[in-house]
Each structure stands twice: as structure tokens, then as C-alpha cells.
Design a protein around this motif. Structure first.
Motif, PDB file in Angstrom:
ATOM      1  N   PRO A 182       0.811  -1.222   0.000  1.00 50.29           N
ATOM      2  CA  PRO A 182       0.000   0.000   0.000  1.00 50.29           C
ATOM      3  C   PRO A 182       0.844   1.270   0.000  1.00 50.29           C
ATOM      4  O   PRO A 182       1.935   1.306   0.553  1.00 50.29           O
ATOM      5  CB  PRO A 182      -0.806  -0.118   1.294  1.00 50.29           C
ATOM      6  CG  PRO A 182       0.042  -0.962   2.192  1.00 50.29           C
ATOM      7  CD  PRO A 182       0.751  -1.933   1.293  1.00 50.29           C
ATOM      8  N   THR A 183       0.325   2.298  -0.630  1.00 48.31           N
ATOM      9  CA  THR A 183       0.954   3.617  -0.557  1.00 48.31           C
ATOM     10  C   THR A 183       0.649   4.223   0.814  1.00 48.31           C
ATOM     11  O   THR A 183      -0.144   3.685   1.585  1.00 48.31           O
ATOM     12  CB  THR A 183       0.421   4.525  -1.667  1.00 48.31           C
ATOM     13  OG1 THR A 183      -1.014   4.617  -1.545  1.00 48.31           O
ATOM     14  CG2 THR A 183       0.750   3.971  -3.049  1.00 48.31           C
ATOM     15  N   GLU A 184       1.261   5.357   1.099  1.00 49.90           N
ATOM     16  CA  GLU A 184       1.115   5.966   2.413  1.00 49.90           C
ATOM     17  C   GLU A 184      -0.330   6.357   2.704  1.00 49.90           C
ATOM     18  O   GLU A 184      -0.797   6.303   3.841  1.00 49.90           O
ATOM     19  CB  GLU A 184       2.028   7.199   2.528  1.00 49.90           C
ATOM     20  CG  GLU A 184       3.492   6.875   2.641  1.00 49.90           C
ATOM     21  CD  GLU A 184       4.020   6.069   1.458  1.00 49.90           C
ATOM     22  OE1 GLU A 184       3.674   6.394   0.305  1.00 49.90           O
ATOM     23  OE2 GLU A 184       4.749   5.098   1.700  1.00 49.90           O
ATOM     24  N   SER A 185      -1.069   6.766   1.694  1.00 47.76           N
ATOM     25  CA  SER A 185      -2.454   7.182   1.896  1.00 47.76           C
ATOM     26  C   SER A 185      -3.355   6.006   2.232  1.00 47.76           C
ATOM     27  O   SER A 185      -4.417   6.170   2.848  1.00 47.76           O
ATOM     28  CB  SER A 185      -2.991   7.863   0.636  1.00 47.76           C
ATOM     29  OG  SER A 185      -3.101   6.927  -0.433  1.00 47.76           O
ATOM     30  N   GLY A 186      -2.933   4.821   1.820  1.00 46.97           N
ATOM     31  CA  GLY A 186      -3.764   3.652   2.021  1.00 46.97           C
ATOM     32  C   GLY A 186      -4.815   3.453   0.955  1.00 46.97           C
ATOM     33  O   GLY A 186      -5.551   2.461   0.954  1.00 46.97           O
ATOM     34  N   PHE A 187      -4.884   4.390   0.018  1.00 47.91           N
ATOM     35  CA  PHE A 187      -5.898   4.303  -1.032  1.00 47.91           C
ATOM     36  C   PHE A 187      -5.379   3.666  -2.319  1.00 47.91           C
ATOM     37  O   PHE A 187      -6.153   3.446  -3.253  1.00 47.91           O
ATOM     38  CB  PHE A 187      -6.456   5.694  -1.347  1.00 47.91           C
ATOM     39  CG  PHE A 187      -7.184   6.315  -0.188  1.00 47.91           C
ATOM     40  CD1 PHE A 187      -8.360   5.741   0.292  1.00 47.91           C
ATOM     41  CD2 PHE A 187      -6.694   7.448   0.432  1.00 47.91           C
ATOM     42  CE1 PHE A 187      -9.027   6.304   1.363  1.00 47.91           C
ATOM     43  CE2 PHE A 187      -7.358   8.012   1.508  1.00 47.91           C
ATOM     44  CZ  PHE A 187      -8.531   7.446   1.978  1.00 47.91           C
ATOM     45  N   GLY A 188      -4.101   3.417  -2.370  1.00 45.66           N
ATOM     46  CA  GLY A 188      -3.532   2.828  -3.574  1.00 45.66           C
ATOM     47  C   GLY A 188      -2.441   1.840  -3.221  1.00 45.66           C
ATOM     48  O   GLY A 188      -2.143   1.592  -2.046  1.00 45.66           O
ATOM     49  N   THR A 189      -1.827   1.276  -4.244  1.00 47.81           N
ATOM     50  CA  THR A 189      -0.721   0.351  -4.057  1.00 47.81           C
ATOM     51  C   THR A 189       0.378   0.680  -5.057  1.00 47.81           C
ATOM     52  O   THR A 189       0.123   1.322  -6.086  1.00 47.81           O
ATOM     53  CB  THR A 189      -1.151  -1.112  -4.266  1.00 47.81           C
ATOM     54  OG1 THR A 189      -1.699  -1.253  -5.587  1.00 47.81           O
ATOM     55  CG2 THR A 189      -2.187  -1.539  -3.239  1.00 47.81           C
ATOM     56  N   TYR A 190       1.580   0.241  -4.741  1.00 52.05           N
ATOM     57  CA  TYR A 190       2.693   0.441  -5.667  1.00 52.05           C
ATOM     58  C   TYR A 190       2.612  -0.572  -6.801  1.00 52.05           C
ATOM     59  O   TYR A 190       2.091  -1.685  -6.633  1.00 52.05           O
ATOM     60  CB  TYR A 190       4.031   0.309  -4.927  1.00 52.05           C
ATOM     61  CG  TYR A 190       4.286   1.471  -4.000  1.00 52.05           C
ATOM     62  CD1 TYR A 190       4.722   2.696  -4.493  1.00 52.05           C
ATOM     63  CD2 TYR A 190       4.073   1.341  -2.627  1.00 52.05           C
ATOM     64  CE1 TYR A 190       4.930   3.762  -3.648  1.00 52.05           C
ATOM     65  CE2 TYR A 190       4.291   2.404  -1.779  1.00 52.05           C
ATOM     66  CZ  TYR A 190       4.710   3.616  -2.289  1.00 52.05           C
ATOM     67  OH  TYR A 190       4.911   4.680  -1.456  1.00 52.05           O
ATOM     68  N   ARG A 191       3.133  -0.175  -7.932  1.00 55.01           N
ATOM     69  CA  ARG A 191       3.117  -1.040  -9.102  1.00 55.01           C
ATOM     70  C   ARG A 191       3.860  -2.339  -8.823  1.00 55.01           C
ATOM     71  O   ARG A 191       4.889  -2.353  -8.159  1.00 55.01           O
ATOM     72  CB  ARG A 191       3.767  -0.312 -10.283  1.00 55.01           C
ATOM     73  CG  ARG A 191       3.786  -1.098 -11.584  1.00 55.01           C
ATOM     74  CD  ARG A 191       4.490  -0.317 -12.662  1.00 55.01           C
ATOM     75  NE  ARG A 191       3.855   0.981 -12.890  1.00 55.01           N
ATOM     76  CZ  ARG A 191       4.332   1.902 -13.717  1.00 55.01           C
ATOM     77  NH1 ARG A 191       5.471   1.676 -14.379  1.00 55.01           N
ATOM     78  NH2 ARG A 191       3.698   3.047 -13.874  1.00 55.01           N
ATOM     79  N   ALA A 192       3.336  -3.426  -9.331  1.00 64.16           N
ATOM     80  CA  ALA A 192       3.965  -4.731  -9.150  1.00 64.16           C
ATOM     81  C   ALA A 192       5.353  -4.743  -9.788  1.00 64.16           C
ATOM     82  O   ALA A 192       5.557  -4.174 -10.861  1.00 64.16           O
ATOM     83  CB  ALA A 192       3.096  -5.821  -9.757  1.00 64.16           C
TER      84      ALA A 192
END
Length: 333
Positions: A182-192
Motif C-alpha cells: 500500500p501507498t502511504e495514503s492507504g488508497f492505492g498500491t505500488y506497481r507490481a
């Protein structure tokens, strides 16, 4: 397979890494006493920042200082007190090991976070995990490779009769490959990350260490073929998370050693498992895989399912003892 030389004795048992408490001298006495065939350098995260997996490994990095910021590790502009603390703790641990294991002659396991888990945990100065920047991840892997080479040398200087076995802890590896960090915001994720890139990063570290290396991953979807292709001699798994036997069987048949996490890290019924129960669990898996029993004691090391930092001291000691005796049982069959 039976002719392969393993970097551990038949019937060996070891710990995954962490133990409860803050007394490194006592922790090392427990490990050396309970795991005489394959002791490990214990980790005591209860001592605070710098004793945790990421901070402890961060102290080994070369020309890439890290620091604590808002309870998270990030790349720092220069070495500071957090880095000094991590390095001081490691130095103290190695000095204590040299004192207690001065005459030890045999395999000794040390542990560090792997490059993918570090990249998913350490933040860039501008924010965001290092994972977001492929160039930063490559620099991180190079720094870790050089640092681990020096760490292995430091252990060898203190215990010249021992043979070092390195464990790379990669709990985040499946999430990195699947794009689930997860990214810091929690709303997204880093690319695989592409599996080829992950393989290259791990291989860089395994090759640079210059000693037999196992990869530990306490997840349900461990990429066994990727791990085997990095040059690792073994993989450490929690057996309770193994649901598909085919990939594990293929990896073992191809020559990968198995550190079998067969004892729970917390008491499931208020007491520690017996050595017979631990041995039955390992034996049962091996029989389902269809390999000959004579191969088991050579290719498999018995371990707890994961680290024991959350256990009581009494339970942790009982689990290590059960793993040791289970390994002996399996070697006598």
C-alpha cells in the motif's frame, strides 16, 4: 539428491531469528544450548528501534544511512543517532557471540532483511517507499550486498571456526510481486515488480554475500521457483501456510533445501508442542510430497513457524527444544 552437500548437519534444527526479551547474553545462551547443531544469531526487537528487522538491517547498509521519522525508517541525508544505535546493538551482539561461542565449530545462521522487503519498508527522503523508484531500489540492493559481505566477514573474524549461513527475510516479497504494497495514503498500491527484476535484485545480494543463503518468507504465496533461481540453497516456510504441494515438491526435487516451520509461535492449546508432534508434522508433509524418508533429515531443517519475539521466554525455549529433538528423531529414522 542424497549426494548433495548441505550447509547443515543431518537432523539439524534452528530458529528463525527473533526471541522475546532484551538480554542478548541470555538469548544467546538459550540458542547455543537448545540448538547446538545450527545456532543462529538471535534478534531481540524488544530492545526498541535499531533492534527491529528493518533498523537492524539498515545498520548494515553501506553509504545509505537511514533514520527514524514518525516511527518509520527513511533514507537520511547523513548518519545520525538512530543509525549509531542500530550499529552499536549489532556490535554488542557480535561481541557477546564471540565470548559465548568462542570454541564453536560448525554452521551458524545470521539473518537480515532482503532487498525487496527493505524497499517496501524504507521511505525516500521526499516521501513514499523506496519501492516507487527502481533506481533507488537498485542502489539499495547494491548497498545491502556490500553491507552483508562486510557483516559475514565480521562474524567470521569473531568465530573463525564457524561456517556462516545467511538468511534473507523477505516477508514482503509476494506483495511486491503482486502489487499489493500500500501507498502511504492507504488508497492505492505500488506497481507490481516484474519477477525478473526481483530475481536480479535477490541474486545480487545472494551472490555478494559469498556464503550459502536461504530465503525466509512467512506468506501463503511464496514464489519458490524465483527463490531457487537466485542461487539460494534453501527456503524457510511456515508449513501451516503451504496449501499447494506441487510447487514445493518441484523446488525440493530441483535441489532446494527446506527450513520447515513446524512449531507454532504461540501456544495453540496453552502449552508448547512436543518433539513428537513437531516431527510428525514435518514427516507428514514429506510423505505427502512423496520423497524418500532417508532424504528428509539431510535436506530439511526443523524450525519454528516464524520468529518468537511475541512468545513468552519459557514458550520460546520450549519450542526451540522441541524443534531440536524433532530433528534428532527424524535423523534416526
Amino acid at each position: 539428491m542424497s549426494d548433495q552437500a548441505w550447509p547443515w548437519a543431518a537432523g539439524a534444527a534452528t530458529g528463525i531469528g527473533s526471541l522475546p526479551g532484551t538480554d542478548i547474553a541470555e538469548a544467546q545462551r538459550v540458542v547455543l544450548g537448545e540448538l547446538p547443531a545450527l545456532p543462529h544469531l538471535p534478534e531481540l526487537p524488544g530492545r526498541g528501534p535499531g533492534a527491529d528487522l528493518i533498523g537492524r538491517t539498515g545498520g548494515l547498509l553501506v553509504e545509505l544511512p537511514i533514520e527514524l521519522y514518525a516511527a518509520r525508517w527513511r533514507v537520511a541525508p547523513r548518519p545520525g543517532k538512530d543509525l549509531r544505535r542500530a550499529r552499536d546493538l549489532m556490535e554488542r551482539d557480535l561481541d557477546q557471540l564471540a565470548e559465548q561461542a568462542e570454541e564453536y565449530a560448525g554452521p551458524l545462521k545470521i539473518q537480515a532483511a532482503g532487498p525487496l522487503t527493505l524497499a517496501a519498508s524504507v521511505e525516500l527522503p521526499i516521501g513514499g517507499r523506496m519501492l516507487r523508484d527502481p533506481g533507488a531500489v537498485r542502489d539499495l540492493a547494491g548497498s545491502l550486498a556490500e553491507g552483508l559481505r562486510g557483516h559475514v566477514a565480521a562474524v567470521t573474524r569473531r568465530l573463525p571456526r564457524a561456517s556462516v549461513l545467511l538468511q534473507l527475510d523477505e516477508p514482503s516479497l509476494p506483495a511486491v510481486l503482486a502489487g499489493r504494497v500500500p501507498t502511504e495514503s492507504g488508497f492505492g498500491t505500488y506497481r507490481a515488480m516484474e519477477s525478473g527484476d526481483a530475481r536480479s535484485l535477490l541474486h545480487t545480494v545472494v551472490e555478494a554475500a559469498g556464503v550459502p543463503t536461504v530465503v525466509h518468507c512467512c506468506a501463503a504465496d511464496v514464489p519458490l521457483e524465483l527463490i531457487r533461481s537466485t542461487g539460494a540453497v534453501g527456503v524457510a516456510l511456515d508449513l501451516s501456510l503451504v496449501t499447494d504441494l506441487d510447487p514445493l515438491g518441484e523446488a525440493i526435487d530441483a535441489g532446494l533445501g527446506l527450513l520447515a516451520g513446524a512449531a507454532p509461535t504461540t501456544p495453540p492449546a496453552g502449552r508448547a508442542p512436543t518433539s513428537a508432534q513437531v516431527a510428525d508434522r514435518v514427516r507428514g508433509l514429506w510423505d505427502r510430497l512423496g520423497f524418500p524418508r532417508r532424504q528428509l533429515a539431510e535436506q530439511v531443517v526443523v524450525t519454528p513457524a516464524c520468529g518468537l519475539a511475541g512468545a513468552t521466554p519459557a514458550y520460546a525455549r520450549a519450542v526451540l527444544s522441541a524443534c531440536r529433538d524433532a530433528g534428532r528423531r527424524l535423523s534416526e529414522e
